[in-house]
Every structure is written in C-alpha cells, then in structure tokens.
Scaffold this motif. Sequence first.
Motif, mmCIF file in Angstrom:
data_model
loop_
_atom_site.group_PDB
_atom_site.id
_atom_site.type_symbol
_atom_site.label_atom_id
_atom_site.label_comp_id
_atom_site.label_asym_id
_atom_site.label_seq_id
_atom_site.Cartn_x
_atom_site.Cartn_y
_atom_site.Cartn_z
ATOM 1 N N VAL A 79 -14.987 -2.539 -34.142
ATOM 2 C CA VAL A 79 -14.122 -3.719 -34.162
ATOM 3 C C VAL A 79 -14.959 -4.918 -34.820
ATOM 4 O O VAL A 79 -16.204 -5.231 -34.846
ATOM 5 N N ASP A 80 -14.077 -5.829 -35.628
ATOM 6 C CA ASP A 80 -14.514 -7.011 -36.298
ATOM 7 C C ASP A 80 -15.162 -8.281 -35.649
ATOM 8 O O ASP A 80 -16.253 -8.710 -36.222
ATOM 9 N N ALA A 81 -14.676 -8.460 -34.664
ATOM 10 C CA ALA A 81 -15.050 -9.877 -33.904
ATOM 11 C C ALA A 81 -14.985 -9.756 -32.430
ATOM 12 O O ALA A 81 -14.018 -8.840 -32.034
ATOM 13 N N GLY A 82 -15.365 -10.555 -31.473
ATOM 14 C CA GLY A 82 -15.325 -10.701 -30.210
ATOM 15 C C GLY A 82 -14.871 -12.026 -29.757
ATOM 16 O O GLY A 82 -15.555 -12.925 -30.174
ATOM 17 N N VAL A 83 -14.392 -12.216 -28.485
ATOM 18 C CA VAL A 83 -13.935 -13.212 -27.914
ATOM 19 C C VAL A 83 -14.283 -12.791 -26.265
ATOM 20 O O VAL A 83 -13.828 -11.813 -25.635
ATOM 21 N N HIS A 84 -15.206 -13.728 -25.598
ATOM 22 C CA HIS A 84 -15.507 -13.724 -24.188
ATOM 23 C C HIS A 84 -15.139 -14.806 -23.664
ATOM 24 O O HIS A 84 -15.560 -15.756 -23.499
ATOM 25 N N VAL A 85 -14.162 -14.753 -22.485
ATOM 26 C CA VAL A 85 -13.678 -15.850 -21.604
ATOM 27 C C VAL A 85 -14.567 -15.879 -20.492
ATOM 28 O O VAL A 85 -14.196 -14.679 -19.571
#
Length: 263
Positions: A79-85
């Motif tokens: 996967v190219d990028a990540g977001v964590h809430v």
Amino acid sequence: MKIVVCVKYVPDATADRTFDPGDNTVDRVNVPGLLSELDEHAIEAALTLAEAGDAEVTALAVGPPDAAAAVKKALQMGVDAGVHVADDAVHGSDAVATSLVLAKALAKIGEEGPVDLVLCGMASTDGGMSVVPAMLAERLDLPQVTFAASVEVGEGGVRIRRDGETATEIVEASLPAVVSVTDQANEPRYPSFKGIMAAKKKPVQTWSLSDVGVDPGEVGLGAARTAVASYTQRPPRQQGTVVTDDGDGGRALVGFLAEQKFV
C-alpha cells in the motif's frame, strides 16, 4: 484512480481473549494484536487493481495506538500510504460509531483528490458483524456491492463476482463505490524484505477525532447502541482420555465414542 482500504487491528484469535472488567469491552491493549486476516484480502484486491492500472492505495484504520501496526502491515504488503485515526474517545465504539469515523476520515482523504473505490474485508475477525461496509456506504451516499469473490474496475464502474450457495452473481455499480471482499477472492501476498524496508519511508498520517470533524460525544461506549452485558471465559481444556490397548482397545475406543455421542 484513488483506492482506500479500511483495515482493522484485532486481537490475535490464537491468543486468550481478555476483557476489561470495568466496561466489558475487549482488551485491545494488553493482548497480542494484528491486522485482521480478512482485511488482507481487501488489501490484495486493491494492490491487484493498482498493478493493473494507474492507482494509488491508502490504508485507513481507526483504533488505539497499537492499531498503527495494522497500517504498517498494509504498507509492507505494498500500500502507498496510511491514515490512522487514534483518539481515546473512540474506546468502546460500536459499528455505528466506527462507520461515522471512517466516513469522516474518507471525506478528509478525499479533500486531496476524490476517492474512487473503498474496499473492506467481509467482516472483522473480532466482531464478525459484516455491517460496517453497508453503514459506510449509507453515510457516504455511495453504491455498495458486497461479498466480492473477484473485483474488476473499468469504464467508470466496478464489477464483482459473488459466489452463493446455489448460484454465482455478477454485480455492477458505478464509481465511486464501497466494496466488501471475501476470503475466497485471492491469496494475500506476504510482505517481502523489499516491501518491509520500503514501508519505513511511506507517509502515514495520524489524526484525532477533531481532525476529521467528529464530536467525541458521538462515539465511544457512551454513544454505543450495543454493549456487552456479561461474558464468560471458556473453561480450560481438560486432559484427554488415554485408551490402553490390551487387546480390546478397539472396543474401548468405540465405547468412548458412543458415550460421547460421536457415533
């Protein structure tokens, strides 16, 4: 094309699951955790689509600080990028609240360019409710196609194959759309050494509830529409019965099976 895969950090199913005695929620801090295995199939579907065309894939997770491990595994897979809430107020959230946070996070991701496809696993291995994709599609006002055994994208739409007990269906939807992927869709790839090293340089954003525009009062145990009233730990495994063969071992074995109503 921009693809977002929703991933979840779950307790390891092979470990002993424990609960918080104060609110009966699953302990997600003091037990081993990992990326939900069912979400790996959604990641693989996204990566396959990206390899077949020009696409960027982002992994999105909501959960405690340790949930960053789920995003990390997705990055290692390709996967190219990540977001964590991550926000303490999320603790105890049910599926309704989780879908709210995911929808708001997806809207924020979309500010940098519209999201064309949202992929989810068919269920989480801890809750197994299979309702978050539908709730997410409703909140985003997007078409939803579920339980995809294969996913294809072309000419502004997505086509899936859904394998049922008595028939196979081909279902199409216009993009953007939400798609849930089954564990029969593919064989998720293992992170390679190159992928593990590359993941260290990939961008990961950590957002709070305020960053995505969610009121803490809308999530968490206090806002949950469902709650665990009680739980019982499974009993310890008992020692097995040893059948000694002194010439009549066969009879003793059949007698034991009959007593246990196995035959």
